[in-house]
Write an enzyme that holds these catalytic residues in place. Sequence first.
Site, short mmCIF file in Angstrom:
data_model
loop_
_atom_site.label_atom_id
_atom_site.label_comp_id
_atom_site.label_asym_id
_atom_site.label_seq_id
_atom_site.Cartn_x
_atom_site.Cartn_y
_atom_site.Cartn_z
CG ASP A 76 -1.75 1.60 1.54
OD1 ASP A 76 -2.64 1.88 0.28
OD2 ASP A 76 -2.14 1.33 2.63
CB SER A 77 0.25 4.67 -0.38
OG SER A 77 -1.05 4.97 -0.05
CB CYS A 131 -9.91 4.90 0.02
SG CYS A 131 -8.09 5.39 1.22
CB THR A 132 -7.02 0.13 1.86
OG1 THR A 132 -5.60 0.89 1.83
CG2 THR A 132 -6.54 -0.62 0.74
CG HIS A 133 -6.14 5.32 4.98
ND1 HIS A 133 -4.92 4.82 3.50
CD2 HIS A 133 -5.12 5.98 5.28
CE1 HIS A 133 -3.60 4.63 3.50
NE2 HIS A 133 -3.59 6.02 4.83
CB CYS A 191 -3.02 1.34 -2.32
SG CYS A 191 -3.40 3.03 -2.93
CG ASN A 192 -9.86 1.16 -3.14
OD1 ASN A 192 -10.32 0.28 -4.34
ND2 ASN A 192 -9.12 0.90 -1.99
CB THR A 193 -4.33 5.25 -5.14
OG1 THR A 193 -4.92 5.48 -4.12
CG2 THR A 193 -4.29 6.53 -6.21
CD GLU A 251 -1.15 6.86 6.46
OE1 GLU A 251 -0.25 6.24 6.82
OE2 GLU A 251 -1.81 6.55 6.03
CE1 TYR A 258 2.82 4.94 -3.00
CE2 TYR A 258 0.91 3.07 -3.65
CZ TYR A 258 2.42 4.42 -3.85
OH TYR A 258 3.91 3.36 -4.18
N GLY A 259 -2.66 9.41 -3.71
CA GLY A 259 -4.31 9.90 -3.93
C GLY A 259 -4.10 11.15 -4.92
N1 DGL Z 1 -4.63 3.80 0.65
C1 DGL Z 1 -4.65 5.08 -0.46
C2 DGL Z 1 -6.39 3.48 -1.58
O1 DGL Z 1 -6.75 2.84 -1.25
C3 DGL Z 1 -4.77 5.96 -0.15
C4 DGL Z 1 -4.23 6.42 0.38
C5 DGL Z 1 -3.57 7.36 -0.35
O2 DGL Z 1 -3.82 8.04 -1.53
O3 DGL Z 1 -2.45 7.05 -0.37
O4 DGL Z 1 -6.58 4.58 -2.14
#
Ligand code: DGL
Length: 269
Positions: free
Chosen positions: A13-14, A190-192, A77-79, A158, A45-46
């Site tokens: 993940d990011s 988003c995994t957060h 991570c979705n992004t 975060e 990453y977003g």
């Molecule tokens: N965990 C990332 C996701 O699922 C988002 C966090 C990021 O932007 O880095 O998209």
Amino acid sequence: MKTNNAQPIGIFDSGIGGLTVASAIHQWMPQESLVYYGDTAHLPYGDKSKELIAEFALRITRFLLEEKKCKAIVIACNTASAAAYEPLRDQYKGIIPVINVIDPMIEAVIADTDIHRLGIIATKTTVASGVYQEKLSRRKPSLPYAALATPLLASMIEEGFYDNSVSHEVLKAYLGDPQLADIDALVLACTHYPLIKKEIDQYYGGRVKLFDSAQVVAQKLHHILNKEQMNHEGPAGQNEFFVSDYTLAFEEATRIFFKTSVKLQKMPL
Ligand code: DGL
């Protein structure tokens, strides 16, 4: 590549948000060893370009395969799934399974016949990639949906801002957006976001069904490992956790995302 079933599963993940997925995998398959990589030096990453994210993802995948000898890769991570799944899948086709967080979620949503209007919240890059929108329109054209970028949420979480007055206000502003009016289901893309699932549920008073990636992805991985006869039997696995930039705050936050504290090792790539 001939893999041995005792080899670990690589997850990245990011940052540390993908630990929600790692935690669900650990609960489903405690006998598997995991190697987690959080690219904290490049977080978030977003708001980065697709090309740059794909480059980071490739570098991390090489580390997980070549140094850590992983038998499967989970893009937690979705992004990164939106930006880098296809190049990774094509590069490693027939070599190792690469799993993203978006396709299992699409499967779960289209299988649910009680949804009449769907909302999707995610980072800017995920929404701008159009990947959820394209897959939904193709797989279930009769389902109306709205995708809203909610860029503050990942950084907010975060930084430890959830379940407090700041997160309540930010969520109120995003979820009150007219685009999300009348939804009866919401994808937390988003995994957060599993960390703010309870608050989102409270905002809607339980009227909106919430989908989060962690459980769906763990089940999908379990299914693939069984099908490919790659699952490991035996005593509890060994887990390792790497980050590209270490701070004590990241390490402290792992407890919330993974449900137990873990030792982070710094490994810039
Ligand atoms: N965990 C990332 C996701 O699922 C988002 C966090 C990021 O932007 O880095 O998209």
